[in-house]
Design a protein around this motif. Structure first.
Motif, PDB file in Angstrom:
ATOM      1  N   ILE A  51       0.857  -1.184   0.000  1.00  0.00           N
ATOM      2  CA  ILE A  51       0.000   0.000   0.000  1.00  0.00           C
ATOM      3  C   ILE A  51       0.890   1.229   0.000  1.00  0.00           C
ATOM      4  O   ILE A  51       1.755   1.378   0.867  1.00  0.00           O
ATOM      5  CB  ILE A  51      -0.923   0.022   1.235  1.00  0.00           C
ATOM      6  N   PHE A  52       0.676   2.081  -0.981  1.00  0.00           N
ATOM      7  CA  PHE A  52       1.436   3.319  -1.090  1.00  0.00           C
ATOM      8  C   PHE A  52       0.482   4.496  -1.072  1.00  0.00           C
ATOM      9  O   PHE A  52      -0.514   4.502  -1.793  1.00  0.00           O
ATOM     10  CB  PHE A  52       2.235   3.366  -2.405  1.00  0.00           C
ATOM     11  N   GLY A  53       0.776   5.499  -0.246  1.00  0.00           N
ATOM     12  CA  GLY A  53      -0.003   6.732  -0.247  1.00  0.00           C
ATOM     13  C   GLY A  53       0.343   7.570  -1.461  1.00  0.00           C
ATOM     14  O   GLY A  53      -0.451   8.349  -1.959  1.00  0.00           O
ATOM     15  N   MET A  54       1.544   7.396  -1.952  1.00  0.00           N
ATOM     16  CA  MET A  54       2.017   8.097  -3.139  1.00  0.00           C
ATOM     17  C   MET A  54       3.201   7.287  -3.663  1.00  0.00           C
ATOM     18  O   MET A  54       4.038   6.843  -2.882  1.00  0.00           O
ATOM     19  CB  MET A  54       2.473   9.503  -2.771  1.00  0.00           C
ATOM     20  N   ILE A  55       3.262   7.073  -4.941  1.00  0.00           N
ATOM     21  CA  ILE A  55       4.386   6.350  -5.519  1.00  0.00           C
ATOM     22  C   ILE A  55       5.511   7.347  -5.761  1.00  0.00           C
ATOM     23  O   ILE A  55       5.363   8.288  -6.526  1.00  0.00           O
ATOM     24  CB  ILE A  55       4.000   5.665  -6.846  1.00  0.00           C
ATOM     25  N   ALA A  56       6.608   7.133  -5.079  1.00  0.00           N
ATOM     26  CA  ALA A  56       7.775   8.006  -5.228  1.00  0.00           C
ATOM     27  C   ALA A  56       8.882   7.211  -5.922  1.00  0.00           C
ATOM     28  O   ALA A  56       8.799   5.993  -6.062  1.00  0.00           O
ATOM     29  CB  ALA A  56       8.233   8.494  -3.861  1.00  0.00           C
ATOM     30  N   ALA A  57       9.928   7.913  -6.322  1.00  0.00           N
ATOM     31  CA  ALA A  57      11.026   7.277  -7.056  1.00  0.00           C
ATOM     32  C   ALA A  57      11.607   6.092  -6.292  1.00  0.00           C
ATOM     33  O   ALA A  57      11.896   5.053  -6.874  1.00  0.00           O
ATOM     34  CB  ALA A  57      12.104   8.300  -7.353  1.00  0.00           C
ATOM     35  N   PRO A  85      -3.217   5.389  -4.679  1.00  0.00           N
ATOM     36  CA  PRO A  85      -4.250   6.322  -5.131  1.00  0.00           C
ATOM     37  C   PRO A  85      -4.112   6.706  -6.597  1.00  0.00           C
ATOM     38  O   PRO A  85      -5.031   7.247  -7.188  1.00  0.00           O
ATOM     39  CB  PRO A  85      -4.037   7.541  -4.231  1.00  0.00           C
ATOM     40  N   THR A  86      -2.956   6.415  -7.202  1.00  0.00           N
ATOM     41  CA  THR A  86      -2.723   6.799  -8.592  1.00  0.00           C
ATOM     42  C   THR A  86      -2.093   5.641  -9.350  1.00  0.00           C
ATOM     43  O   THR A  86      -1.645   4.670  -8.757  1.00  0.00           O
ATOM     44  CB  THR A  86      -1.765   8.004  -8.679  1.00  0.00           C
ATOM     45  N   MET A  87      -2.034   5.786 -10.649  1.00  0.00           N
ATOM     46  CA  MET A  87      -1.378   4.801 -11.495  1.00  0.00           C
ATOM     47  C   MET A  87       0.100   4.741 -11.146  1.00  0.00           C
ATOM     48  O   MET A  87       0.686   5.726 -10.739  1.00  0.00           O
ATOM     49  CB  MET A  87      -1.508   5.193 -12.966  1.00  0.00           C
ATOM     50  N   VAL A  88       0.698   3.586 -11.336  1.00  0.00           N
ATOM     51  CA  VAL A  88       2.132   3.418 -11.118  1.00  0.00           C
ATOM     52  C   VAL A  88       2.797   3.595 -12.471  1.00  0.00           C
ATOM     53  O   VAL A  88       2.669   2.749 -13.341  1.00  0.00           O
ATOM     54  CB  VAL A  88       2.434   2.018 -10.556  1.00  0.00           C
ATOM     55  N   GLU A  89       3.466   4.706 -12.650  1.00  0.00           N
ATOM     56  CA  GLU A  89       4.092   4.965 -13.945  1.00  0.00           C
ATOM     57  C   GLU A  89       5.439   5.630 -13.768  1.00  0.00           C
ATOM     58  O   GLU A  89       5.627   6.430 -12.871  1.00  0.00           O
ATOM     59  CB  GLU A  89       3.209   5.882 -14.790  1.00  0.00           C
ATOM     60  N   GLU A  90       6.354   5.276 -14.611  1.00  0.00           N
ATOM     61  CA  GLU A  90       7.635   5.945 -14.704  1.00  0.00           C
ATOM     62  C   GLU A  90       7.747   6.396 -16.152  1.00  0.00           C
ATOM     63  O   GLU A  90       7.940   5.570 -17.040  1.00  0.00           O
ATOM     64  CB  GLU A  90       8.781   4.990 -14.393  1.00  0.00           C
ATOM     65  N   PRO A  91       7.592   7.694 -16.410  1.00  0.00           N
ATOM     66  CA  PRO A  91       7.586   8.154 -17.802  1.00  0.00           C
ATOM     67  C   PRO A  91       8.806   7.714 -18.607  1.00  0.00           C
ATOM     68  O   PRO A  91       8.685   7.345 -19.757  1.00  0.00           O
ATOM     69  CB  PRO A  91       7.546   9.676 -17.675  1.00  0.00           C
ATOM     70  N   GLN A  92       9.980   7.713 -17.973  1.00  0.00           N
ATOM     71  CA  GLN A  92      11.186   7.359 -18.704  1.00  0.00           C
ATOM     72  C   GLN A  92      11.367   5.846 -18.826  1.00  0.00           C
ATOM     73  O   GLN A  92      12.098   5.370 -19.664  1.00  0.00           O
ATOM     74  CB  GLN A  92      12.430   8.001 -18.073  1.00  0.00           C
ATOM     75  N   ARG A  93      10.699   5.059 -17.960  1.00  0.00           N
ATOM     76  CA  ARG A  93      10.826   3.602 -17.972  1.00  0.00           C
ATOM     77  C   ARG A  93       9.507   2.959 -17.592  1.00  0.00           C
ATOM     78  O   ARG A  93       9.336   2.494 -16.482  1.00  0.00           O
ATOM     79  CB  ARG A  93      11.880   3.202 -16.942  1.00  0.00           C
ATOM     80  N   PRO A  94       8.531   2.940 -18.494  1.00  0.00           N
ATOM     81  CA  PRO A  94       7.252   2.325 -18.141  1.00  0.00           C
ATOM     82  C   PRO A  94       7.443   0.855 -17.756  1.00  0.00           C
ATOM     83  O   PRO A  94       8.226   0.157 -18.362  1.00  0.00           O
ATOM     84  CB  PRO A  94       6.405   2.462 -19.397  1.00  0.00           C
ATOM     85  N   VAL A  95       6.725   0.443 -16.739  1.00  0.00           N
ATOM     86  CA  VAL A  95       6.842  -0.918 -16.233  1.00  0.00           C
ATOM     87  C   VAL A  95       5.496  -1.618 -16.389  1.00  0.00           C
ATOM     88  O   VAL A  95       4.471  -1.080 -15.989  1.00  0.00           O
ATOM     89  CB  VAL A  95       7.246  -0.901 -14.739  1.00  0.00           C
TER      90      VAL A  95
END
Length: 110
Positions: A51-57, A85-95
């Motif tokens: 569970i993540f409140g916010m996905i950080a680097a 609460p949000t999508m898990v995305e890394e713009p430079q490295r989508p997983v």
């Protein structure tokens, strides 16, 4: 209040972690694919719920590590559920994650 809190799976102010065998009451969240997912869908398995409140680097590395170990986790009859609460995305490295990502807009642990 998040769906997980309503279901009785509260995160304490001390950030106590439920012990092995702890049973959350059932809850339903939507996956990033739009499907309704209930915890009871996974009752016969051991589950690792992130569970993540916010996905950080710094969380991205943990999520990638869990994804890399996913097959071994499944071999143990276990499942991974990621709640954010949000999508898990890394713009430079989508997983592409092999496990369900469940959206809970009320999950705000930060």
């Amino acid at each position: 209040m998040s769906q997980a809190e309503i279901a009785g799976g509260r995160v304490s102010p001390k950030a106590e972690v439920p012990r092995i065998g702890y049973r959350l009451r059932d809850f339903m969240l939507r996956s990033t694919a739009g499907a309704e997912v209930r915890l009871s869908d996974y009752r016969a398995r051991s589950n690792l719920i992130l569970i993540f409140g916010m996905i950080a680097a710094q969380h991205s590395a943990l999520i990638r590590d869990v994804a890399a170990q996913y097959q071994r986790i499944r071999e143990q009859q276990a499942e991974v559920l990621l709640i954010s609460p949000t999508m898990v995305e890394e713009p430079q490295r989508p997983v592409q994650l092999p496990f369900p990502v469940l959206l809970d807009a009320a999950t705000d642990l930060c």
